[in-house]
Design an enzyme around this catalytic site. Structure first.
Site, PDB file in Angstrom:
ATOM      1  N   ARG A   1      12.430  -0.630   7.138  1.00 36.61           N
ATOM      2  CA  ARG A   1      12.910  -1.128   8.425  1.00 36.61           C
ATOM      3  C   ARG A   1      14.429  -1.166   8.403  1.00 36.61           C
ATOM      4  NH1 ARG A   1       8.942  -0.359  10.561  1.00 36.61           N
ATOM      5  NH2 ARG A   1       7.602  -1.700  11.826  1.00 36.61           N
TER       6      ARG A   1
ATOM      7  N   ARG B   1       0.826  -1.217   0.000  1.00 36.09           N
ATOM      8  CA  ARG B   1       0.000   0.000   0.000  1.00 36.09           C
ATOM      9  C   ARG B   1       0.858   1.265   0.000  1.00 36.09           C
ATOM     10  NH1 ARG B   1      -3.279  -3.573   3.984  1.00 36.09           N
ATOM     11  NH2 ARG B   1      -1.133  -3.835   4.672  1.00 36.09           N
TER      12      ARG B   1
ATOM     13  N   HIS C   1      12.867   7.558  12.691  1.00 35.56           N
ATOM     14  CA  HIS C   1      11.710   6.655  12.521  1.00 35.56           C
ATOM     15  C   HIS C   1      10.388   7.406  12.747  1.00 35.56           C
ATOM     16  CE1 HIS C   1      10.528   2.131  12.738  1.00 35.56           C
ATOM     17  NE2 HIS C   1       9.558   2.845  12.195  1.00 35.56           N
TER      18      HIS C   1
ATOM     19  N   GLU D   1      18.366   0.413  15.701  1.00 36.15           N
ATOM     20  CA  GLU D   1      17.889   1.699  16.211  1.00 36.15           C
ATOM     21  C   GLU D   1      17.335   1.541  17.639  1.00 36.15           C
ATOM     22  OE1 GLU D   1      14.999   2.217  12.949  1.00 36.15           O
ATOM     23  OE2 GLU D   1      13.408   2.192  14.459  1.00 36.15           O
TER      24      GLU D   1
END
Ligand code: GLV
Length: 328
Positions: A241, A158, A288, A270
């Site tokens: 990611r 999406r 992020h 992270e």
């Protein structure tokens, strides 16, 4: 009187969403936003029937073994690589995520990061803030063209489709993509995107956008070999990611100008960032935040809460990510 299911909200979230949950459940919330170790999380979850997590809490076999009552973990994230799905399936614990509500916001951010990277926005801002700007110069911070260039998208779910539409219809880009499965022709036409092999994607993209889920298969999908196949003038953006890019190899490619620049919203390990990425100028770094607008984050929190409410009150979650046999 029947006892209410017990729910743990594992990070601080919107108080109004915690209040909604409290109308249905006995809720314990991590209002202080303490960073729990896995053992602390297991201790907090030991007597709970459900959890609302945020993607940074690992749900694995060791934790599940310590939480015999647990039946559902509702992630406030579309990605769910913090779930060990085989272990959850084996334990009969359902996982859910928050798709759709963040698609357009995240696609907006992907495009913002692409623009900032191509047009060297943070590098030039640092220069200006450091008081180094003396005069106009014809090639000062000359960047890469965005409109009319070739946008490559790896991962065409999406969010990838949202980025393709922005590129094709907003910026007149040629959009190429690679994905595990090819889109239906009508969807390709709507997105203005053309399917290519991964090698063609790497070789042809002026801007390469990563939007694929993290898994053992996508670990280091972009490493030294892939970076070497990209154009020296190309940019790379990762909003997917950490771990999909080999950050050490990327830092080296950026230092050696093997590619022109990168924009990174996610990192291996992270919130730690590879120290060499912090040293190279041609990278835009964000913590992020691709889905971070308050309306979208609220919609994500509400969808995670709705998953818990639907699961306990109607026997099925709204957006499950797998279908374990629920015996508990
Ligand atoms: C954020 O990274 C998400 O998966 O929603």
């Amino acid at each position: 009187m029947t006892t209410q299911p017990r729910i743990l909200v594992a990070r601080r979230i919107f108080p109004e969403v915690v209040q909604r949950l409290a109308q249905h459940f006995e809720v314990q919330a991590n209002d202080a936003d303490l960073a729990w170790t896995p053992a602390e999380l297991a201790a907090q979850l030991a007597d709970k029937d459900g959890a609302l997590t945020t993607g940074s809490q690992r749900i694995d076999a060791a934790l599940l073994a310590a939480c015999p009552r647990l039946k559902i973990v509702a992630n406030m994230a579309v990605g769910y690589n913090n779930f060990d799905l085989p272990a959850m399936t084996a334990a009969g614990v359902l996982g859910s995520n928050t798709p759709d509500v963040l698609t357009e916001t995240t696609a907006d951010f992907g495009f913002a990061l692409l623009m900032a990277t191509a047009r060297r926005m943070t590098e030039s801002e640092h220069f200006l803030r450091a008081g180094l700007w003396q005069s106009w110069s014809y090639d000062m911070f000359a960047g890469a063209e965005v409109h009319g260039s070739t946008l490559g998208i790896l991962g065409m779910g999406r969010i990838g489709q949202g980025i393709a539409r922005r590129g094709a219809h907003g910026f007149g880009m040629r959009v190429i993509y690679h994905n595990r499965s090819r889109l239906a022709p009508e969807l390709e036409a709507q997105c203005g995107a053309q399917y290519v092999s991964k090698d063609e994607l790497l070789a042809q993209a002026d801007h390469l956008m990563l939007v694929l889920p993290y898994s053992a298969q996508s670990h280091h999908a972009i490493g030294a070999a892939e970076l070497a196949r990209m154009k020296p003038s190309a940019t790379l953006v990762n909003i997917a990611r950490g771990g999909i890019v080999d950050d050490a190899a990327l830092a080296q490619a950026l230092r050696q100008r093997r590619i022109a620049a990168a924009g990174l919203d996610v990192f291996e390990g992270e919130p730690a960032v590879h120290p060499e990425l912090l040293q190279v100028p041609n990278v835009v770094l964000t913590p992020h935040i691709a889905s971070a607008t308050l309306p979208t984050r609220l919609a994500m929190a509400n969808l995670a809460a709705d998953n818990l409410i639907a699961f306990f009150e109607q026997g099925r979650a709204l957006t499950p990510v797998h279908a374990p046999t629920l015996q508990k």
